[in-house]
Design a protein around this motif. Structure first.
Motif, PDB file in Angstrom:
ATOM      1  N   VAL A 161       0.835  -1.291  -0.077  1.00  0.00           N
ATOM      2  CA  VAL A 161      -0.064  -0.044   0.007  1.00  0.00           C
ATOM      3  C   VAL A 161       0.846   1.095  -0.016  1.00  0.00           C
ATOM      4  CG1 VAL A 161      -1.836   1.143   1.179  1.00  0.00           C
ATOM      5  CG2 VAL A 161      -1.774  -1.112   1.184  1.00  0.00           C
ATOM      6  N   GLU A 162       0.815   1.960  -0.993  1.00  0.00           N
ATOM      7  CA  GLU A 162       1.448   3.228  -1.196  1.00  0.00           C
ATOM      8  C   GLU A 162       0.403   4.283  -1.001  1.00  0.00           C
ATOM      9  OE1 GLU A 162       4.887   4.166  -4.211  1.00  0.00           O
ATOM     10  OE2 GLU A 162       3.107   4.973  -5.210  1.00  0.00           O
ATOM     11  N   SER A 163       1.040   5.395  -0.258  1.00  0.00           N
ATOM     12  CA  SER A 163       0.237   6.588  -0.169  1.00  0.00           C
ATOM     13  C   SER A 163       1.050   7.716  -0.546  1.00  0.00           C
ATOM     14  CB  SER A 163      -0.287   6.854   1.480  1.00  0.00           C
ATOM     15  OG  SER A 163      -0.973   5.676   1.610  1.00  0.00           O
ATOM     16  N   VAL A 164       0.677   8.775  -1.624  1.00  0.00           N
ATOM     17  CA  VAL A 164       1.392   9.702  -1.957  1.00  0.00           C
ATOM     18  C   VAL A 164       0.955  11.003  -1.926  1.00  0.00           C
ATOM     19  CG1 VAL A 164       2.977  10.456  -3.822  1.00  0.00           C
ATOM     20  CG2 VAL A 164       2.834   8.171  -3.548  1.00  0.00           C
ATOM     21  N   ASP A 165       1.227  12.045  -1.188  1.00  0.00           N
ATOM     22  CA  ASP A 165       0.720  13.373  -1.210  1.00  0.00           C
ATOM     23  C   ASP A 165       1.116  14.131  -2.505  1.00  0.00           C
ATOM     24  OD1 ASP A 165      -0.225  16.010  -0.777  1.00  0.00           O
ATOM     25  OD2 ASP A 165       0.808  16.050   1.247  1.00  0.00           O
ATOM     26  N   ILE A 248     -12.548  14.806  -8.906  1.00  0.00           N
ATOM     27  CA  ILE A 248     -11.669  13.871  -8.284  1.00  0.00           C
ATOM     28  C   ILE A 248     -10.571  14.482  -7.611  1.00  0.00           C
ATOM     29  CG2 ILE A 248     -10.338  11.931  -8.725  1.00  0.00           C
ATOM     30  CD1 ILE A 248     -11.729  11.154 -11.250  1.00  0.00           C
ATOM     31  N   GLY A 249     -10.516  14.096  -6.409  1.00  0.00           N
ATOM     32  CA  GLY A 249      -9.285  14.417  -5.482  1.00  0.00           C
ATOM     33  C   GLY A 249      -8.381  13.512  -4.806  1.00  0.00           C
ATOM     34  N   HIS A 250      -8.648  12.327  -5.333  1.00  0.00           N
ATOM     35  CA  HIS A 250      -8.102  11.298  -4.490  1.00  0.00           C
ATOM     36  C   HIS A 250      -8.354  10.080  -5.495  1.00  0.00           C
ATOM     37  CE1 HIS A 250      -7.537   8.446  -0.753  1.00  0.00           C
ATOM     38  NE2 HIS A 250      -7.037   7.734  -1.896  1.00  0.00           N
ATOM     39  N   VAL A 251      -7.276   9.350  -5.913  1.00  0.00           N
ATOM     40  CA  VAL A 251      -7.641   8.077  -6.615  1.00  0.00           C
ATOM     41  C   VAL A 251      -6.637   6.968  -5.924  1.00  0.00           C
ATOM     42  CG1 VAL A 251      -7.146   6.689  -8.898  1.00  0.00           C
ATOM     43  CG2 VAL A 251      -7.361   9.515  -8.913  1.00  0.00           C
ATOM     44  N   THR A 266      -1.303  -7.995  -4.122  1.00  0.00           N
ATOM     45  CA  THR A 266      -2.063  -6.710  -4.253  1.00  0.00           C
ATOM     46  C   THR A 266      -1.096  -5.508  -4.349  1.00  0.00           C
ATOM     47  OG1 THR A 266      -4.178  -7.714  -3.354  1.00  0.00           O
ATOM     48  CG2 THR A 266      -3.940  -5.068  -3.448  1.00  0.00           C
ATOM     49  N   MET A 267      -1.328  -4.595  -5.184  1.00  0.00           N
ATOM     50  CA  MET A 267      -0.727  -3.394  -5.404  1.00  0.00           C
ATOM     51  C   MET A 267      -1.559  -2.392  -5.059  1.00  0.00           C
ATOM     52  SD  MET A 267       2.004  -1.385  -5.539  1.00  0.00           S
ATOM     53  CE  MET A 267       3.253  -2.464  -5.848  1.00  0.00           C
ATOM     54  N   SER A 268      -1.633  -1.485  -3.922  1.00  0.00           N
ATOM     55  CA  SER A 268      -2.561  -0.321  -3.832  1.00  0.00           C
ATOM     56  C   SER A 268      -1.906   0.743  -3.775  1.00  0.00           C
ATOM     57  CB  SER A 268      -3.488  -0.788  -2.634  1.00  0.00           C
ATOM     58  OG  SER A 268      -4.193   0.210  -2.145  1.00  0.00           O
ATOM     59  N   ILE A 269      -2.203   1.659  -4.401  1.00  0.00           N
ATOM     60  CA  ILE A 269      -1.541   3.131  -4.547  1.00  0.00           C
ATOM     61  C   ILE A 269      -2.728   4.135  -4.242  1.00  0.00           C
ATOM     62  CG2 ILE A 269      -0.218   4.467  -5.834  1.00  0.00           C
ATOM     63  CD1 ILE A 269       0.831   2.434  -7.403  1.00  0.00           C
ATOM     64  N   HIS A 270      -2.556   5.058  -3.260  1.00  0.00           N
ATOM     65  CA  HIS A 270      -3.223   6.166  -2.909  1.00  0.00           C
ATOM     66  C   HIS A 270      -2.434   7.314  -3.648  1.00  0.00           C
ATOM     67  CE1 HIS A 270      -6.402   4.318  -0.553  1.00  0.00           C
ATOM     68  NE2 HIS A 270      -5.255   3.280  -0.276  1.00  0.00           N
ATOM     69  N   ALA A 275      -6.537  14.383   2.364  1.00  0.00           N
ATOM     70  CA  ALA A 275      -6.521  13.111   3.403  1.00  0.00           C
ATOM     71  C   ALA A 275      -7.951  12.656   3.862  1.00  0.00           C
ATOM     72  CB  ALA A 275      -5.557  13.633   4.531  1.00  0.00           C
ATOM     73  N   THR A 276      -9.049  13.417   3.346  1.00  0.00           N
ATOM     74  CA  THR A 276     -10.355  12.725   4.069  1.00  0.00           C
ATOM     75  C   THR A 276     -10.545  11.482   3.748  1.00  0.00           C
ATOM     76  OG1 THR A 276     -11.126  14.995   3.512  1.00  0.00           O
ATOM     77  CG2 THR A 276     -12.898  13.289   3.980  1.00  0.00           C
ATOM     78  N   HIS A 277     -10.321  10.704   2.557  1.00  0.00           N
ATOM     79  CA  HIS A 277     -10.635   9.523   2.378  1.00  0.00           C
ATOM     80  C   HIS A 277      -9.468   8.321   2.706  1.00  0.00           C
ATOM     81  CE1 HIS A 277     -14.306  10.811   0.273  1.00  0.00           C
ATOM     82  NE2 HIS A 277     -13.449  11.712  -0.330  1.00  0.00           N
ATOM     83  N   LEU A 278      -8.536   8.730   3.155  1.00  0.00           N
ATOM     84  CA  LEU A 278      -7.390   7.933   3.607  1.00  0.00           C
ATOM     85  C   LEU A 278      -7.855   7.085   4.923  1.00  0.00           C
ATOM     86  CD1 LEU A 278      -4.395  10.103   3.191  1.00  0.00           C
ATOM     87  CD2 LEU A 278      -4.805   8.073   1.702  1.00  0.00           C
TER      88      LEU A 278
END
Length: 353
Positions: A161-165, A248-251, A266-270, A275-278
């Protein structure tokens, strides 16, 4: 040993790689390809904010092909569809230059048909190799997650799971067209492989899962997507412009690797602008979750060296480091399509060449 290097493209990541090559004692910059007319004709050192190098940036591919070099660091920006940069990579390989890509080619031998045949033929013609490096694709799934399974007696599922601002990304074309931010969520189907961002990313991350499966000895039978988009809860002012409320503000890109009818990888990339939907308000860059016997949980962030006040992010520095550390491997590899080895660590002897 020193390595003669050509840098291809000087966006944010490419410029970081360019600086790393100029600064590294075992690397000799011999060529620089740029896309922008404003960069052509300028010294590479000026573009990288370094002393003059004597290497002049060019937009002429034939000039690059004529150079004698061990490797090309290919940092072209994502562009739909995946594989859109094949033509130039084929020419580079056939001209006798190994290629490292930061945007895909984790396991090009995963494909069948004309595309794979063309890449194979170019490698044979130039006696060269093609390999991926970078962070993701490159490090997070193909190396870090796979190595973490080394303590497991049984393995049920691996998730990265990757999360990128993305708020600081400045290029409007990249943010709104390539990445899909600001689009109307009711007007797009994120699971449609023809949608621009998906067409850029699906093939790339299918290769990531294929590389992971290869390292784990798993037969990857299929990759299924489960992409999700989230609307902005308010107008968002970001570096590239404004994302209106409801756009769209978050994919959350999600690829699932199917083995024997079950989801094993599974590869999951935010990619997010708010940050609302994290799942959590301040996530690490990566979380790796391994279900098995035993299970494994890893959390990993990157940080800059103490005292580094430059605008270059830790992620940009890390991409360049991953590329530099991969260069000896791709140069030494037998000609062909190379899956990145499980480890391409820092080499002290190379750093003090």
């Amino acid at each position: 040993m020193s390595y003669r290097v050509i840098q291809w493209a000087t966006g944010a990541m490419g410029k970081s790689c360019l600086r790393a090559v100029i600064d590294h004692p075992a690397m000799e910059l011999v060529g620089l390809y740029v896309y922008g007319e404003g960069k052509a004709g300028r010294d590479a050192g000026e573009i990288a904010r370094r002393d003059p190098t004597g290497v002049i940036a060019t937009r002429d591919i034939d000039e690059i092909l004529a150079l004698d070099a061990d490797v090309v660091i290919h940092c072209a920006r994502l562009a739909p569809p995946y594989g859109s940069h094949d033509a130039e990579i084929l020419r580079l390989l056939a001209s006798g230059k190994n290629v490292i890509s930061i945007n895909g080619y984790s396991r090009p031998s995963h494909w069948t048909g004309e595309r794979r045949d063309a890449l194979d033929a170019a490698c044979r013609a130039g006696r060269t190799s093609l390999m991926a490096a970078g962070l993701n694709p490159g490090f997070a799934g193909e190396q870090l997650a796979v190595v973490a399974t080394g303590v497991c007696q049984a393995l049920d599922h691996v998730e990265v799971v990757e999360s990128v601002d993305c708020r600081a990304v400045r290029n409007p074309d990249y943010v709104f067209r390539i990445l899909g931010f600001g689009s109307d969520p009711a007007a797009v189907d994120a699971k449609d492989p023809a949608w621009g961002p998906a067409s850029s990313l699906n093939g790339m991350y299918e290769e990531v899962l294929a590389a992971m499966a290869e390292h784990l000895g798993m037969p990857l039978h299929a990759v299924r997507t489960d992409h999700r988009v989230y609307p902005a809860t308010e107008d968002l002012g970001v570096a590239a412009g404004t994302i209106p409320e409801g756009r769209i503000g978050h994919v959350n890109w999600r690829w699932n690797g199917i083995v024997d009818g079950q989801t094993k990888l599974t590869m999951s990339i935010h990619w997010w602008m708010e940050a609302t939907h994290l799942d959590e308000p301040d996530p690490p860059l990566w979380r790796i979750r391994i279900k098995g016997h035993p299970g494994v949980r890893l959390s990993l962030d990157l940080e800059k060296r103490d005292g580094d006040t430059t605008a270059t992010s830790a992620e940009q520095v890390a991409v360049a480091g991953a590329v530099i550390n991969a260069i000896p491997r791709v140069v030494a590899a037998a000609p062909g399509l190379v899956t990145r080895p499980l480890a391409t660590p820092f080499q002290a002897d190379l750093a003090h060449a």
